[in-house]
Motif scaffolding. Structure first.
Motif, PDB file in Angstrom:
ATOM      1  N   MET A   1       0.743  -1.253   0.091  1.00 40.11           N
ATOM      2  CA  MET A   1      -0.050  -0.021   0.023  1.00 40.11           C
ATOM      3  C   MET A   1       0.916   1.236   0.009  1.00 40.11           C
ATOM      4  O   MET A   1       1.750   1.345   0.986  1.00 40.11           O
ATOM      5  N   PRO A   2       0.838   2.136  -0.943  1.00 35.37           N
ATOM      6  CA  PRO A   2       1.572   3.239  -0.914  1.00 35.37           C
ATOM      7  C   PRO A   2       1.157   4.267   0.308  1.00 35.37           C
ATOM      8  O   PRO A   2       0.099   4.214   0.781  1.00 35.37           O
ATOM      9  N   ARG A   3       2.437   4.751   0.663  1.00 40.67           N
ATOM     10  CA  ARG A   3       2.255   5.653   1.857  1.00 40.67           C
ATOM     11  C   ARG A   3       2.739   7.005   1.744  1.00 40.67           C
ATOM     12  O   ARG A   3       3.796   7.116   0.992  1.00 40.67           O
ATOM     13  N   THR A   4       2.397   8.091   2.394  1.00 38.61           N
ATOM     14  CA  THR A   4       2.748   9.508   2.252  1.00 38.61           C
ATOM     15  C   THR A   4       3.150   9.865   3.302  1.00 38.61           C
ATOM     16  O   THR A   4       2.354   9.798   4.517  1.00 38.61           O
ATOM     17  N   LEU A   5       4.247  10.375   3.672  1.00 38.49           N
ATOM     18  CA  LEU A   5       4.942  11.149   5.060  1.00 38.49           C
ATOM     19  C   LEU A   5       5.053  12.313   4.462  1.00 38.49           C
ATOM     20  O   LEU A   5       5.926  12.653   3.530  1.00 38.49           O
ATOM     21  N   VAL A   6       4.248  13.537   5.048  1.00 42.87           N
ATOM     22  CA  VAL A   6       4.600  14.791   4.964  1.00 42.87           C
ATOM     23  C   VAL A   6       5.313  15.605   6.174  1.00 42.87           C
ATOM     24  O   VAL A   6       4.822  15.505   7.351  1.00 42.87           O
ATOM     25  N   VAL A   7       6.491  15.852   5.930  1.00 43.51           N
ATOM     26  CA  VAL A   7       7.362  16.346   6.858  1.00 43.51           C
ATOM     27  C   VAL A   7       7.466  17.826   7.120  1.00 43.51           C
ATOM     28  O   VAL A   7       7.699  18.395   6.023  1.00 43.51           O
ATOM     29  N   ILE A   8       6.808  18.271   8.106  1.00 44.71           N
ATOM     30  CA  ILE A   8       6.469  19.814   8.154  1.00 44.71           C
ATOM     31  C   ILE A   8       7.245  20.445   9.455  1.00 44.71           C
ATOM     32  O   ILE A   8       7.504  19.864  10.327  1.00 44.71           O
ATOM     33  N   ARG A   9       8.220  21.475   8.976  1.00 44.18           N
ATOM     34  CA  ARG A   9       8.714  22.266   9.968  1.00 44.18           C
ATOM     35  C   ARG A   9       7.718  23.383  10.384  1.00 44.18           C
ATOM     36  O   ARG A   9       6.863  23.843  10.027  1.00 44.18           O
ATOM     37  N   HIS A  10       7.669  23.338  11.795  1.00 41.75           N
ATOM     38  CA  HIS A  10       6.699  24.401  12.541  1.00 41.75           C
ATOM     39  C   HIS A  10       6.587  25.961  12.047  1.00 41.75           C
ATOM     40  O   HIS A  10       7.761  26.415  11.346  1.00 41.75           O
ATOM     41  N   ALA A  11       5.853  26.498  12.089  1.00 39.79           N
ATOM     42  CA  ALA A  11       5.639  28.044  11.436  1.00 39.79           C
ATOM     43  C   ALA A  11       6.693  28.791  12.212  1.00 39.79           C
ATOM     44  O   ALA A  11       6.956  28.415  13.580  1.00 39.79           O
ATOM     45  N   LYS A  12       6.609  30.061  11.857  1.00 39.83           N
ATOM     46  CA  LYS A  12       7.788  31.003  12.583  1.00 39.83           C
ATOM     47  C   LYS A  12       6.957  31.435  14.047  1.00 39.83           C
ATOM     48  O   LYS A  12       5.968  31.649  14.217  1.00 39.83           O
ATOM     49  N   ALA A  13       8.117  31.227  14.641  1.00 41.32           N
ATOM     50  CA  ALA A  13       7.542  31.439  16.322  1.00 41.32           C
ATOM     51  C   ALA A  13       8.319  32.795  16.969  1.00 41.32           C
ATOM     52  O   ALA A  13       9.220  33.131  16.100  1.00 41.32           O
ATOM     53  N   GLU A  14       7.681  33.219  17.742  1.00 47.51           N
ATOM     54  CA  GLU A  14       8.240  34.313  18.553  1.00 47.51           C
ATOM     55  C   GLU A  14       9.534  33.773  19.087  1.00 47.51           C
ATOM     56  O   GLU A  14       9.959  32.543  19.650  1.00 47.51           O
ATOM     57  N   HIS A  15      10.574  34.767  19.167  1.00 43.62           N
ATOM     58  CA  HIS A  15      11.811  34.632  19.820  1.00 43.62           C
ATOM     59  C   HIS A  15      11.553  34.716  21.507  1.00 43.62           C
ATOM     60  O   HIS A  15      11.307  35.602  22.136  1.00 43.62           O
ATOM     61  N   GLY A  16      12.025  33.723  22.147  1.00 43.61           N
ATOM     62  CA  GLY A  16      12.083  33.582  23.638  1.00 43.61           C
ATOM     63  C   GLY A  16      10.807  33.607  24.114  1.00 43.61           C
ATOM     64  O   GLY A  16       9.871  33.908  23.562  1.00 43.61           O
ATOM     65  N   ASN A  17      10.569  33.021  25.335  1.00 40.54           N
ATOM     66  CA  ASN A  17       9.434  32.835  26.086  1.00 40.54           C
ATOM     67  C   ASN A  17       9.992  32.754  27.491  1.00 40.54           C
ATOM     68  O   ASN A  17      10.790  31.801  27.745  1.00 40.54           O
ATOM     69  N   PRO A  18       9.025  33.353  28.506  1.00 41.75           N
ATOM     70  CA  PRO A  18       9.385  33.081  29.920  1.00 41.75           C
ATOM     71  C   PRO A  18       9.555  31.516  30.322  1.00 41.75           C
ATOM     72  O   PRO A  18      10.146  31.155  31.149  1.00 41.75           O
ATOM     73  N   VAL A  97       7.650   7.765  13.878  1.00 42.83           N
ATOM     74  CA  VAL A  97       6.937   7.547  12.654  1.00 42.83           C
ATOM     75  C   VAL A  97       6.736   6.193  12.334  1.00 42.83           C
ATOM     76  O   VAL A  97       5.751   5.814  12.013  1.00 42.83           O
ATOM     77  N   GLN A  98       7.709   5.404  12.918  1.00 45.65           N
ATOM     78  CA  GLN A  98       7.577   3.950  12.488  1.00 45.65           C
ATOM     79  C   GLN A  98       6.493   3.144  13.656  1.00 45.65           C
ATOM     80  O   GLN A  98       6.185   1.989  13.315  1.00 45.65           O
ATOM     81  N   GLU A  99       6.023   3.982  14.512  1.00 45.34           N
ATOM     82  CA  GLU A  99       4.951   3.549  15.464  1.00 45.34           C
ATOM     83  C   GLU A  99       3.530   4.011  15.070  1.00 45.34           C
ATOM     84  O   GLU A  99       2.660   3.601  15.448  1.00 45.34           O
ATOM     85  N   ALA A 100       3.637   4.531  13.717  1.00 51.17           N
ATOM     86  CA  ALA A 100       2.088   5.066  13.555  1.00 51.17           C
ATOM     87  C   ALA A 100       1.301   3.775  13.072  1.00 51.17           C
ATOM     88  O   ALA A 100       1.793   3.058  12.698  1.00 51.17           O
ATOM     89  N   ASP A 101       0.157   4.022  13.275  1.00 45.11           N
ATOM     90  CA  ASP A 101      -0.870   3.056  12.871  1.00 45.11           C
ATOM     91  C   ASP A 101      -0.947   2.705  11.575  1.00 45.11           C
ATOM     92  O   ASP A 101      -1.006   3.779  10.612  1.00 45.11           O
ATOM     93  N   ASP A 102      -0.864   1.649  11.163  1.00 44.31           N
ATOM     94  CA  ASP A 102      -0.759   1.111   9.619  1.00 44.31           C
ATOM     95  C   ASP A 102      -1.931   1.351   8.806  1.00 44.31           C
ATOM     96  O   ASP A 102      -2.138   1.395   7.757  1.00 44.31           O
ATOM     97  N   ASP A 103      -3.064   1.738   9.586  1.00 45.10           N
ATOM     98  CA  ASP A 103      -4.334   2.326   8.875  1.00 45.10           C
ATOM     99  C   ASP A 103      -4.223   3.524   8.334  1.00 45.10           C
ATOM    100  O   ASP A 103      -4.797   3.926   7.521  1.00 45.10           O
ATOM    101  N   ALA A 104      -3.122   4.266   8.642  1.00 46.68           N
ATOM    102  CA  ALA A 104      -2.878   5.706   8.151  1.00 46.68           C
ATOM    103  C   ALA A 104      -1.997   5.536   7.009  1.00 46.68           C
ATOM    104  O   ALA A 104      -1.077   5.099   7.032  1.00 46.68           O
ATOM    105  N   THR A 105      -2.553   5.837   5.686  1.00 46.52           N
ATOM    106  CA  THR A 105      -1.883   6.125   4.825  1.00 46.52           C
ATOM    107  C   THR A 105      -1.118   7.163   4.440  1.00 46.52           C
ATOM    108  O   THR A 105      -0.056   7.600   3.758  1.00 46.52           O
ATOM    109  N   THR A 106      -1.652   8.467   5.059  1.00 46.65           N
ATOM    110  CA  THR A 106      -0.972   9.772   5.099  1.00 46.65           C
ATOM    111  C   THR A 106      -0.654  10.188   6.555  1.00 46.65           C
ATOM    112  O   THR A 106      -1.510  10.445   7.196  1.00 46.65           O
TER     113      THR A 106
END
Length: 175
Positions: A1-18, A97-106
């Motif tokens: 079964m073909p599978r798709t992994l979409v690797v995303i870098r988080h969006a722009k974050a604020e600098h620093g946080n208390p 990622v290797q622990e992902a549920d095999d029912d998940a194709t994307t």
């Protein structure tokens, strides 16, 4: 079964946080970019069956806004927060990622640089896929970018370096 992994870098974050790095929030530009990323992913037919996300505030918010941008209710999409994706490095992130549920194709993986770029390139070793896309990932992985990998593994547990093909990249500045 073909599978798709979409690797995303988080969006722009604020600098620093208390509260420290783990609690950094998204900058206003990041909020806008995450929604745009979700719209792009939906337009490409890349709706997730599962979202693996770092436990950091900025990645969790990126995932939520991208899901909303894709027209999905975040409460209806299985989402697995993982500390390993936050600070575990490439091997621990791949293990998540290797622990992902095999029912998940994307699967969407929402994480941090430099792990997202390194993992993407390792999975596509020896640089299988569109050469220009591979070069673009190697040159940098901007915030709100997404790399699209296809694999023919029967189970996510079989995904190892070299078992995927890099077929797409969406940098933040492509709108």
């Amino acid at each position: 079964m073909p599978r798709t992994l979409v690797v995303i870098r988080h969006a722009k974050a604020e600098h620093g946080n208390p509260g420290g790095d783990h609690e950094r929030t998204l900058a206003p530009q990041g909020v806008e970019d995450a929604g745009a990323l979700g719209r792009w992913l939906a337009g490409e037919g890349l709706l997730p069956d599962l979202v693996l996300v770092s436990t950091a505030a900025r990645t969790r918010r990126t995932a939520e806004l991208a899901l909303r941008g894709a027209g999905l209710d975040p409460a209806q999409v299985p989402t697995w927060p993982s500390r390993a994706v936050y600070d575990g490095g490439v091997d621990a992130t791949l293990a998540a990622v290797q622990e992902a549920d095999d029912d998940a194709t994307t699967v969407w993986l929402v994480g941090h640089q430099p792990v997202v770029a390194t993992l993407t390139l390792e999975l596509a070793q020896p640089h299988r896929g569109d050469h220009a896309i591979v070069e673009a990932v190697g040159a940098g992985f901007p915030t709100s970018a997404a790399a699209v990998l296809h694999t023919d593994v029967g189970s996510w547990s079989e995904l190892v370096p070299g078992r995927a093909r890099l077929v797409g990249l969406r940098p933040r500045n492509l709108g």
